[in-house]
Design a protein around this motif. Structure first.
Motif, PDB file in Angstrom:
ATOM      1  N   LEU A   1       0.872  -1.168   0.000  1.00  0.00           N
ATOM      2  CA  LEU A   1       0.000   0.000   0.000  1.00  0.00           C
ATOM      3  C   LEU A   1       0.911   1.220   0.000  1.00  0.00           C
TER       4      LEU A   1
ATOM      5  N   THR B   1      -3.126   7.191  -3.294  1.00  0.00           N
ATOM      6  CA  THR B   1      -2.992   5.924  -2.569  1.00  0.00           C
ATOM      7  C   THR B   1      -3.135   4.789  -3.568  1.00  0.00           C
TER       8      THR B   1
ATOM      9  N   LEU C   1      -2.697   0.566  -4.228  1.00  0.00           N
ATOM     10  CA  LEU C   1      -2.537  -0.796  -3.706  1.00  0.00           C
ATOM     11  C   LEU C   1      -2.040  -1.673  -4.840  1.00  0.00           C
TER      12      LEU C   1
ATOM     13  N   ILE D   1      -8.596   4.140  -1.778  1.00  0.00           N
ATOM     14  CA  ILE D   1      -7.546   3.718  -2.701  1.00  0.00           C
ATOM     15  C   ILE D   1      -7.835   4.332  -4.063  1.00  0.00           C
TER      16      ILE D   1
END
Ligand SMILES: [Zn+2]
Length: 168
Positions: A106, A113, A115, A137
């Motif tokens: 992450l 953000t 992932l 995310i």
């Protein structure tokens, strides 16, 4: 080869070809499709991976140990994105439930953000970790190779297997 460089950043995810300006590398695990192109002569920057992957990586590639930095599941590290220590990356490692030492990453920084799952094995509850609670995310890089109802895999009885199976 499955990895890539996050555009306009110094960050590479399971990608081992030289790219100008890239000096922060993340290795999700050591299966050959995620380490293709990695050589003992690697000197392009730091590699972040789990302690299990680090041990295997140093044994297999004889890399300079100072280049390989451990981050284990549940751990968050701050990494400088520039020479002036102005732009920071926060990276959190999450167990990928794939092979021993495998991680998802992450990443949080000026680009949002992100992932990155690498190879992971979804099971109920695997993403119910505090690390992902209350996170929005922006981008997810998802390996969905076997994400189809026609693929049925038995549930794992033992979460971590002996490391000798990891390099196959
Ligand atoms: Zn794999």
């Amino acid at each position: 080869m499955v990895g890539f460089v996050i555009p306009s950043t110094p960050i590479s995810l399971d990608h081992w070809k030289y790219s100008p300006g890239v000096n922060i590398y993340f290795l999700s695990h050591l299966h050959s499709d995620h380490s293709e192109g990695l050589r003992p002569s690697f000197r392009y920057g730091s590699i972040y991976c789990s302690s299990t992957t680090r041990r295997l990586l140093l044994e297999r590639y004889q890399l300079d140990p100072s280049l390989v930095i451990t981050i284990n599941p549940g751990e968050t590290r701050s990494v400088s994105l520039d020479d002036f220590d102005k732009e920071k990356l926060s990276v959190t490692a999450i167990d990928a439930n794939h092979c021993p030492g495998s991680l998802m990453f992450l990443l949080e920084a000026y680009f949002g953000t992100v992932l990155y799952t690498g190879d992971f094995r979804y099971e109920s509850g695997i993403l119910d970790v505090n690390l992902l609670q209350n996170k929005i995310i922006d981008h997810i890089y998802l390996d969905n190779t076997y994400c189809h109802p026609k693929f049925q895999f038995p549930k794992r009885l033992i979460r971590q297997r002996p490391q000798q199976n990891c390099l196959k």
